[in-house]
Design an enzyme around this catalytic site. Structure first.
Site, PDB file in Angstrom:
ATOM      1  N   TRP A 151      -4.409   0.365   3.679  1.00 28.43           N
ATOM      2  CA  TRP A 151      -3.776   1.224   4.790  1.00 28.43           C
ATOM      3  C   TRP A 151      -3.782   0.469   6.120  1.00 28.43           C
ATOM      4  CZ3 TRP A 151      -4.203   3.406   9.558  1.00 28.43           C
ATOM      5  CH2 TRP A 151      -3.584   4.737   9.557  1.00 28.43           C
ATOM      6  N   TRP A 165       0.722  -1.114  -0.018  1.00 28.82           N
ATOM      7  CA  TRP A 165      -0.034   0.000  -0.032  1.00 28.82           C
ATOM      8  C   TRP A 165       0.750   1.288   0.072  1.00 28.82           C
ATOM      9  CZ3 TRP A 165      -4.895   1.845  -0.031  1.00 28.82           C
ATOM     10  CH2 TRP A 165      -5.094   3.133   0.276  1.00 28.82           C
ATOM     11  N   MET A 166       0.458   2.378  -0.867  1.00 28.00           N
ATOM     12  CA  MET A 166       1.003   3.423  -0.796  1.00 28.00           C
ATOM     13  C   MET A 166       0.022   4.743  -0.784  1.00 28.00           C
ATOM     14  SD  MET A 166       3.491   5.485  -3.743  1.00 28.00           S
ATOM     15  CE  MET A 166       2.165   5.599  -4.980  1.00 28.00           C
ATOM     16  N   ASN A 167       0.213   5.670  -0.045  1.00 24.35           N
ATOM     17  CA  ASN A 167      -0.848   6.758  -0.464  1.00 24.35           C
ATOM     18  C   ASN A 167       0.131   8.308  -0.468  1.00 24.35           C
ATOM     19  OD1 ASN A 167      -1.350   6.075   2.795  1.00 24.35           O
ATOM     20  ND2 ASN A 167      -1.915   8.232   2.796  1.00 24.35           N
ATOM     21  N   ASP A 168       0.006   9.111   0.227  1.00 22.48           N
ATOM     22  CA  ASP A 168       0.616  10.571   0.119  1.00 22.48           C
ATOM     23  C   ASP A 168       2.108  10.443  -0.259  1.00 22.48           C
ATOM     24  OD1 ASP A 168      -1.785  10.900   1.377  1.00 22.48           O
ATOM     25  OD2 ASP A 168      -0.823  12.326   2.992  1.00 22.48           O
ATOM     26  N   PHE A 206       2.993   9.586   9.839  1.00 18.26           N
ATOM     27  CA  PHE A 206       2.127  10.291   9.051  1.00 18.26           C
ATOM     28  C   PHE A 206       2.883  11.221   7.933  1.00 18.26           C
ATOM     29  CE2 PHE A 206      -2.543   9.623  10.365  1.00 18.26           C
ATOM     30  CZ  PHE A 206      -2.264   8.245  10.574  1.00 18.26           C
ATOM     31  N   GLU A 265      -6.151  18.726   4.818  1.00 16.52           N
ATOM     32  CA  GLU A 265      -4.794  17.930   4.865  1.00 16.52           C
ATOM     33  C   GLU A 265      -3.718  18.527   3.892  1.00 16.52           C
ATOM     34  OE1 GLU A 265      -7.000  13.460   6.241  1.00 16.52           O
ATOM     35  OE2 GLU A 265      -6.719  13.993   3.963  1.00 16.52           O
ATOM     36  N   ARG A 292      -1.934  18.001  11.492  1.00 15.58           N
ATOM     37  CA  ARG A 292      -0.988  17.183  10.806  1.00 15.58           C
ATOM     38  C   ARG A 292      -0.333  17.576   9.557  1.00 15.58           C
ATOM     39  NH1 ARG A 292      -5.630  13.849  10.751  1.00 15.58           N
ATOM     40  NH2 ARG A 292      -6.648  13.805   8.532  1.00 15.58           N
ATOM     41  N   ASP A 293       0.644  17.081   9.086  1.00 12.40           N
ATOM     42  CA  ASP A 293       1.025  17.135   7.797  1.00 12.40           C
ATOM     43  C   ASP A 293       1.876  18.327   7.498  1.00 12.40           C
ATOM     44  OD1 ASP A 293      -0.668  14.875   7.310  1.00 12.40           O
ATOM     45  OD2 ASP A 293      -1.911  15.912   6.198  1.00 12.40           O
TER      46      ASP A 293
HETATM   47  C1  FRU Z   1      -4.112  12.249   3.316  1.00  8.48           C
HETATM   48  C2  FRU Z   1      -3.701  11.829   4.814  1.00  8.48           C
HETATM   49  C3  FRU Z   1      -2.984  12.817   5.400  1.00  8.48           C
HETATM   50  C4  FRU Z   1      -2.010  11.705   6.643  1.00  8.48           C
HETATM   51  C5  FRU Z   1      -1.899  10.404   5.938  1.00  8.48           C
HETATM   52  C6  FRU Z   1      -2.063   9.207   6.379  1.00  8.48           C
HETATM   53  O1  FRU Z   1      -4.443  11.426   2.631  1.00  8.48           O
HETATM   54  O2  FRU Z   1      -4.891  11.420   5.443  1.00  8.48           O
HETATM   55  O3  FRU Z   1      -3.637  13.800   6.236  1.00  8.48           O
HETATM   56  O4  FRU Z   1      -1.151  12.303   7.333  1.00  8.48           O
HETATM   57  O5  FRU Z   1      -3.024  10.609   4.845  1.00  8.48           O
HETATM   58  O6  FRU Z   1      -1.681   8.185   5.822  1.00  8.48           O
END
Ligand code: FRU
Length: 514
Positions: A76, A49-52, A108, A234, A182-183
């Site tokens: 996730w 899995w990958m996101n941001d 995160f 975010e 966050r972020d």
């Molecule tokens: C955005 C998000 C961020 C968070 C991360 C968690 O897609 O929800 O706000 O840091 O993904 O994986």
């Protein structure tokens, strides 16, 4: 093929081995990055899995791409920072995981900077520290129903991003009870000679300054009454950008939002205004959108790129269905890297995003000659290899559709209806769409008012499971995932305009970067 070769081939497929040739005479089919729907010119993780995108930073000739990563499953889970590097933003080399969860929490999203003057003091032998600034998400705190479980931490590397050490004084920004906190995105602000950190706090952004990346002071807030608020804010980003052809610049504040995007689920809005070293101000009340498609989320820009170029990468998915898309070994990919610019249209300003030049270098051979579609004419061409291609056109036609189709009759339809001020993407019959109800339930629409002038030009990037559309130099951009059951091989252009013709200038094969 005897059974040992068959076994070998299967083993290679299973391992996703890079080996493309065998020593023997039997030629094994290349298997690396060739699974169904595997993007051929987009970044995707080898497995899981990958996101941001995280920690986008250029240093010493290398672009680093860190990313939200769960190494144990294709959905996730406890977040790490995966890592890859590139010298051209197109060909990537996978690196070991950079940041692992620790006693403070999961890792995160966040950013990375080059601490050229060693303001952090992390370097002791003249090295240049790379410093990552990220959010700690404490699962126990969340389970206990607390609201202070997200804090900000830092880590550093003294060997150009190979090995990372967490700062012993973490967390560097505590939480006074804001659930979504966050972020962090950090940059060096020349004018005030300080580090600036932007993070999101539920329904607004906060700005902090620091002399050393360790001690932070809150200096401003923005956004409660501005822009879209259909969901939580975010992944912010803040940077100045020169206006094309003008001797002026604007500050751009990028804010992702989930849900609440124009076509549902996750999307990314931006504001243009001023930053005085402490806070961001604007008279722009309404949101503008980086991308009107459903699959460009959590995108941010590179720090420290030569010439102050602003290179943006987004996660090519949407939280509505990110966990359900029909891929098996890995899940999700990134958009192509896009150069951001600002354009003045009338008295207003817009952000444009357009593939970096290197993307054109992947467009090798012609899959089809140029062709002209007269007013009121519809023509089709069968084009082998269309599913991995770049299509470019220009026209003064205000009313046309471009349809990608396969032998099963599955279609992806792009429609310009400038007379009614809209462009749309219809993926409702594009193949696998039923894995989640939001994926294929409606046509996705974008306004075209900002496309000034009489001519439209369009660049379309089609990969195995995505389409990216850039109109008029990226004044309007739409990014969408697609999962056809077999490759699209027919292109149909219907020109409904009674006055203007339309020319498909080129359909080129995109080389695989894997
Ligand atoms: C955005 C998000 C961020 C968070 C991360 C968690 O897609 O929800 O706000 O840091 O993904 O994986």
């Amino acid at each position: 093929m005897n059974k040992f070769y068959l076994f070998g081939a299967l083993a290679l497929m299973f391992l996703g081995c890079k080996e493309k040739k065998s020593e023997s005479e039997t030629v094994l089919v290349p298997t690396y990055y060739s699974e169904p729907y595997r993007p051929q010119f987009h970044f995707s993780p080898e497995a899981n899995w990958m996101n941001d995108p995280n920690g986008l930073v250029y240093h010493d000739g290398v672009y680093h791409l860190f990313y939200q990563y769960y190494p144990e499953d294709t959905v996730w889970g406890p977040m790490h920072w995966g890592h890859a590097v590139s010298t051209d933003l197109i060909h990537w080399e996978h690196k070991p995981i950079a940041l692992f969860p620790d006693e403070h929490g999961l890792i995160f999203s966040g950013s990375a900077v080059v601490d050229k003057h060693n303001t952090s003091g992390f370097a002791t032998n003249g090295e240049t520290p790379l410093v990552a600034i990220f959010t700690y998400h404490n699962m126990d705190g969340e389970k206990d129903g607390r609201t202070d479980f997200q804090t900000q931490g830092i880590a550093y590397s003294l060997d150009n991003g190979e090995a990372w050490t967490k700062y012993e004084g973490n967390s560097v920004i505590g939480n006074e009870g804001i659930k979504d906190f966050r972020d962090p995105k950090v940059f060096w602000h020349e004018a005030s000679q300080k580090w600036i950190l932007t993070l999101v706090a539920g329904d607004h952004a906060q700005f902090y300054t620091s002399p050393n990346l360790k001690h932070w002071t809150l200096t401003g807030e923005f956004g409660k009454e501005y822009g879209a608020h259909g969901g939580v804010w975010e992944c912010p980003d803040l940077f100045p950008l020169q206006v094309d052809g003008e001797n002026e610049s604007e500050w751009v504040l990028i804010i992702s939002i989930n849900p609440g995007a124009p076509n549902g689920g996750s999307g990314t809005q931006y504001f243009l205004g001023n930053f005085d070293g402490k806070t961001f101000t604007t008279d722009q009340k309404e949101p503008k959108w980086v991308d009107y498609g459903t699959d460009d989320y959590a995108g941010v820009t590179y720090n420290n790129v030569p010439n102050d170029d602003r290179i943006f990468i987004g996660w090519m998915s949407n939280w509505d269905y990110a966990r359900d898309t029909p891929t098996e070994k890995w899940r999700s990919s990134m958009t192509v890297p896009r150069k951001l610019a600002l354009k003045k249209i009338g008295s207003d300003y817009f952000l444009t995003s357009f593939p970096i030049d290197g993307i054109d270098d992947l467009a090798s051979s012609d899959l089809s000659k140029a062709w002209k579609i007269n007013p009121k004419e519809t023509t089709s061409r069968t084009i082998a290899g269309l599913d991995q291609s770049m299509i470019q056109l220009k026209t003064t036609s205000k009313d046309f559709s471009i349809t990608f189709q396969n032998a099963q009759g599955e279609t992806l339809v792009l429609t310009m209806d400038a007379k009614n001020n809209q462009f749309s993407v219809d993926r409702r019959k594009s193949g696998k769409v039923n894995f989640q109800k939001e994926f294929g339930n409606k046509i996705h629409i974008a306004p075209t008012e900002m496309l000034e002038g009489e001519t439209f030009d369009m660049k379309i990037l089609l990969d195995r499971s995505s389409v990216e559309i850039f109109i008029n130099g990226g004044l309007l951009t739409m990014t969408e995932q697609i999962f056809p059951n077999e490759p699209f091989n027919t292109l149909t252009v219907e020109n409904r305009d009674s006055q203007s013709s339309l020319t498909i200038d080129s359909v080129k094969k995109m080389e695989s970067v894997w």
